[in-house]
Write an enzyme that holds these catalytic residues in place. Structure first.
Site, short mmCIF file in Angstrom:
data_model
loop_
_atom_site.label_atom_id
_atom_site.label_comp_id
_atom_site.label_asym_id
_atom_site.label_seq_id
_atom_site.Cartn_x
_atom_site.Cartn_y
_atom_site.Cartn_z
N LYS A 189 0.86 -1.18 0.00
CA LYS A 189 0.00 0.00 0.00
C LYS A 189 0.90 1.24 0.00
O LYS A 189 1.95 1.24 0.68
CB LYS A 189 -0.87 -0.03 1.26
CG LYS A 189 -1.89 1.10 1.38
CD LYS A 189 -2.76 0.89 2.62
CE LYS A 189 -3.79 2.01 2.77
NZ LYS A 189 -4.63 1.82 3.97
N SER A 231 -9.58 2.06 3.35
CA SER A 231 -8.74 2.83 2.47
C SER A 231 -7.76 1.97 1.65
O SER A 231 -7.10 2.50 0.76
CB SER A 231 -7.93 3.86 3.26
OG SER A 231 -7.10 3.21 4.18
N SER A 243 -9.78 -0.46 7.51
CA SER A 243 -9.28 -0.28 6.15
C SER A 243 -8.56 -1.46 5.53
O SER A 243 -8.18 -1.38 4.36
CB SER A 243 -8.37 0.95 6.09
OG SER A 243 -9.14 2.12 6.24
#
Lengths: 485, 94
Positions: free
Chosen positions: A76, A151, A175
């Site tokens: 990420k 997210s 998330s």
């Protein structure tokens, strides 16, 4: 081979059925072919990936390869990766090249993973749909008119479409777990302090935690063996021995006590979601688990608690973005105040600015006691409720999300409605607990996840509970048709 | 109730430039979150301490010895606004 789990790929590499270079080329080609549809990557690193793959192949030749050597992987874009753009999906860091590796990145590099690239996300991890990225929204591979969740939406979409066998995510209010649930993946949020936050760009420091997003619990266990560690560079890292998460995966679930929080199964729960989760509960009963009801009386307050605490913490953490030392700087500032204000006004997106304003308000004189201090006190009550629940049961079970993936644009103009998609995940971050989301079925062709929650440092039990379910079901093996090519 | 002037004040405290046209938009969303937060008032927390850490752990300390080296050269490569080892900003005082 793009559908292989990490475990299967590792076996194939060891048996010399494929080389790491071949695997890396396969996944880079899939990213090239499919990511123009999904937008799951911000940066792809083909030169680095192929060099790392070449080194991995040498290790296999020498016989010194480990279980993750040569496995293609993605991070990420919230983890600092030395020499590589690290943007947090924000204009504020669009030009930021990280000068160091996050501890998590170092550990996975040392384990031999091959970095395919950095995945898209909601800006500074603030969001539940991956519609808040400076680089554009990510699409859900199961239905590209829908969100992948957030997210960690980029990681989730990339793994779901098998553009990478696994990826890292971070979880501050859900998330990892929520996008895992919306994309048919296994996503683990470990206990707070289990995985180092050094180099994880901070959103809310008392809530943030990194974790794996994978196809299976077995793969998550394999990754946790490499990711979990004490780190003296992280002042919140907890010095506690890391078990071998693989060794207990196949333990029997006979006598396991599973608690169902009654507030998670209220009459507001969608009937199709309820039915899907009830089928999973039945399966656990058949495996010998004992099911009972527990209560978390203050869990209805988690949304305001979270948005007060997380916003307060982020308003402090994001004060560093001032245009002075790195990142975006506005043009021709007239004075220092103008430099700060226009840099931050132009560099941050709307959701980030909303939360910064909220955080500034709840920490301001006159509001601090009524909001921030009050929220931290109720957080203490919530933690006590979980402790009492875990005196009766070993694991809690419930839906991960109230619905399957919603349409792109559906909730962007209603922040509270967006926040409510995290209703089942947020409490876990407030209490610092570990939790995992695993595929539990499909509703109208869209995946639904089930969440298992444990007491602190019981990741091994959660992975075992998840793995035994995955041995009896095949939801986690399903791949979206349009990307299974 | 959050007012128009409150949003301007918070934006000033947070050092974020906000367009006049956006103020009402932020006002509405802040108010909706604060309306949710109103539910907290009914919870009795008179004898409850605020939580600083979910497991009650205190800050780990280390010996007061220098362990870091100066990375200024590497870090200053991240911006072009430097001179003589200093970061350049608009003049603060004449």
């Amino acid at each position: 081979m793009h559908n292989y789990t990490i475990t299967e790929l590792s076996n194939a590499l060891r048996a010399k059925k494929v080389s790491s270079t071949e695997l890396t080329q396969l996944f880079l080609a899939r990213i090239d072919k499919f990511d123009k549809i999904l937008n799951s990557f911000i940066t792809v690193t083909p030169t680095l990936a192929l060099e790392q793959a070449k080194q991995a192949d040498l290790q296999y030749q020498k016989g010194s390869a480990g279980p993750l050597t040569g496995i293609p992987f993605a991070h990420k874009d919230i983890f600092c990766t030395a020499g590589i753009k690290t943007s947090c999906a924000s204009k504020m860091l669009d030009n930021f090249i990280a000068p160091y590796d996050a501890t998590l990145v170092t550990r996975l590099n040392q384990a031999g993973t091959v970095l395919l690239g950095k995945t898209n996300m909601d800006e500074f991890a603030m969001g539940s749909s991956n519609e808040n990225s400076f680089y554009g929204a990510v699409k859900n591979p199961w239905d590209i008119s829908r969100v992948p969740g957030g997210s960690s939406g980029g990681s989730s979409a990339a793994v779901a479409a098998r553009l990478t066998p696994a990826a890292t995510g971070t979880d501050t209010g859900g998330s990892i777990r929520q996008p895992a649930a919306l994309c048919n993946l296994t996503g683990l949020k470990p206990t707070y302090g289990r995985i180092s936050r050094y180099g994880l760009i901070a959103f809310a420091s008392s809530l943030d935690q990194a974790g794996p997003m994978t196809q299976t619990a077995e793969d998550a266990a394999l990754l946790m063996n490499a990711m979990a560690s004490f780190d003296d560079k992280d002042s919140t890292s907890i010095d506690r021995a890391v078990p071998n998460y693989l060794s207990t995966l196949n333990d029997s679930l006979e006598g396991l006590k599973i608690g169902l929080p009654k507030e998670y199964f209220s009459e507001d729960l969608d009937p199709k979601v309820a039915a899907t989760i009830q089928a999973a509960i039945k399966l656990y009963e058949n495996l010998g688990a004992k099911i009972s009801s527990v209560s978390l009386p203050n869990c209805h307050l988690v949304i305001p608690l979270y948005y007060i605490i997380a916003s307060a913490e982020c308003s402090s953490n994001l004060a560093r973005y001032d245009g002075v030392r790195y990142g975006y700087r506005c043009n021709n500032p007239t004075d220092l105040k103008d430099l700060y204000e226009r840099t931050r006004g132009e560099g941050f997106g709307n959701e980030v600015k909303r939360r910064l304003l909220m955080g500034t308000y709840v920490l301001s004189a006159g509001s601090y006691d009524a909001y921030y201090a009050k929220a931290q006190k109720i957080r203490g009550l919530l933690i006590q409720e979980f402790k009492e629940a875990f005196q009766q049961v070993d694991v809690l079970l419930g839906p991960t999300t109230p619905t399957t993936a919603f349409k792109l644009g559906e909730k962007v103009n209603d922040p509270v409605s967006m926040y409510l998609s995290d209703i089942y995940t947020i409490a876990i971050n407030l209490a610092g607990l570990p939790a995992i989301s695993i595929p539990a079925g499909f509703i109208d062709g869209l995946p639904l996840g089930m969440q298992l929650i444990g007491s602190p440092f019981t990741e091994a039990k959660l992975l075992n509970t998840a793995h035994r379910y995955q041995q009896e079901t095949d939801w986690h093996k399903k791949v979206p048709e349009n990307f299974n090519l | 109730m959050v007012t128009h002037e409150d949003v301007i004040k918070f934006a000033d405290l947070a050092k974020i430039a906000i367009d006049e046209k956006q103020i009402d938009h932020y006002l509405k969303s802040l108010q909706s979150i604060l309306d949710l937060a109103g539910q907290m008032e009914v919870v009795d927390t008179t004898s409850v301490q605020p939580v600083a850490h979910p497991f009650g752990i205190t800050q780990r300390l280390r010996p007061d010895k220098i362990t870091e080296i100066v990375h200024r050269g590497d870090f200053q490569k991240l911006t072009k606004h430097t001179e003589a080892g200093l970061y350049c900003v608009p003049l603060v005082l004449e």
